[in-house]
Write an enzyme that holds these catalytic residues in place. Structure first.
Site, short mmCIF file in Angstrom:
data_model
loop_
_atom_site.label_atom_id
_atom_site.label_comp_id
_atom_site.label_asym_id
_atom_site.label_seq_id
_atom_site.Cartn_x
_atom_site.Cartn_y
_atom_site.Cartn_z
N CYS A 1 -5.26 0.18 0.96
CA CYS A 1 -5.68 1.49 1.49
C CYS A 1 -5.89 1.39 3.00
O CYS A 1 -4.95 1.19 3.74
CB CYS A 1 -6.91 1.99 0.75
N HIS B 1 -5.67 1.28 -5.25
CA HIS B 1 -6.83 0.37 -5.28
C HIS B 1 -6.85 -0.51 -6.52
O HIS B 1 -7.46 -0.12 -7.53
CB HIS B 1 -8.12 1.19 -5.23
N GLU C 1 -8.64 -3.08 -6.98
CA GLU C 1 -10.01 -3.53 -7.25
C GLU C 1 -10.79 -2.51 -8.06
O GLU C 1 -11.83 -2.81 -8.61
CB GLU C 1 -10.73 -3.85 -5.93
#
Lengths: 234, 86
Positions: free
Chosen positions: A86, A202, A204
């Protein structure tokens, strides 16, 4: 195996990355402050999401001049694994470690939603065994619309540097599957050497079932495996 | 001196903000509008021995930071302001 997670003023996804690495993957984390000039011997540097330096001027424009980025550039030049997620992708483009730029989403909205990605490579440390896989991950950005001049885009395709493309759940690109107007449906690219990856989604935030998906963990596991192989191979 | 810098998206780069403002203007009845591009205005106060010196410094600032030349063009003017007269 230890990841370094860079923290700029305004970074917000550092702890999410740390959680995914420590709790979901079971590897070590060292947080790297933007003023650090020493990466502390980490195996992979993650540039996480957020609004480094408030996104002033352009996302990533100021972060690229921070002391830690000099160390990251040297690390990348030595073949170290660098992973921009990002805002981290935006920083890598501003720093010239990846080509192109990320501009305002074509819809002008901040997009916070789940998307599907088609993985185009499995010979990278980040995506081992994932070629052709359709992954489901969240995005959360306003400037994720990847653009580059036609020559750069042609070169990226020629050298197979496009790693992730927005697609539908069947892996088909085009239309509504592209959330931000990105050229060639690009969601992530890698440098020619294959050690610097930038991606808007993302991983994560989808590394545990409690968060609605675990596809992100596949990438963390791949990086950990690659790092171990590098260490093992001397 | 004051440098007045305009940073604007390159003509080949699509400009979603400009396109949206264009549509908004059209919906307000400004039918004569045929295009809108949205960029940034940066005003820089600086000291320099001459307008030429200021120009070359501001040019460097634009290239290194103010504009991302992958997607943006820049132009500027230097206002000498209260430059001491020779």
């Amino acid at each position: 195996m230890r990841f370094g997670v860079v923290v700029f003023p305004g970074t917000w996804s550092d702890r999410d990355c740390g959680w995914a690495i420590e709790r979901a993957l079971g590897a070590g984390v060292r947080y790297l402050w933007h003023r650090d000039r020493d990466l502390g011997g980490v195996d992979c540097v993650v540039l996480p999401g957020g609004f480094s330096y408030g996104d002033y001027l352009r996302p990533g424009a100021i972060a690229r001049f921070s002391p830690v980025m000099e160390a990251v550039r040297e690390f990348a030049e030595r073949g170290g694994l660098v992973w921009g997620i990002c805002n981290g992708f935006q920083v890598l483009c501003e720093a010239g470690l990846l080509p192109g730029a990320l501009i305002r989403n074509a819809c002008l909205e901040f997009r916070c939603q789940w998307v599907h990605l088609r993985c185009e490579r499995d010979d990278l440390p980040f995506t081992q065994g994932l070629r052709g896989r359709v992954l489901r991950m969240p995005i959360a950005h306003q400037e994720g619309n990847y653009q580059a001049d036609p020559e750069t885009l042609a070169r990226l395709e020629e050298r197979h540097q496009v790693v992730f493309r927005y697609c539908d759940e069947r892996g088909e690109t085009g239309g509504e599957a592209n959330p931000n107007g990105s050229a060639h449906d690009i969601a992530g690219i890698v440098n020619p050497r294959g050690n610097v990856l930038g991606m808007m989604p993302h991983p994560e935030r989808c590394a545990e079932a409690d968060l609605g998906g675990t596809d992100g963990l596949l990438l963390f596991r791949s990086v950990a495996k690659a790092a171990l192989a590098l260490v093992g191979g001397g | 001196m004051i440098a007045r810098v305009i940073v604007a998206p390159k003509p080949v780069v699509n400009d979603p903000q400009g396109a949206t403002v264009h549509r908004a203007l059209a919906s307000l009845g400004f039918a004569e509008v045929s295009g809108v591009r949205i960029g940034k205005y940066v005003e820089i106060q600086l000291t320099a021995g001459s307008v030429e010196e200021a120009s070359s410094r501001v040019e460097a600032m634009c290239r290194e930071l103010l504009a991302n030349q992958v997607i943006e063009d820049f132009r500027f003017e230097i206002d000498p302001g209260t430059l001491p007269r020779p």
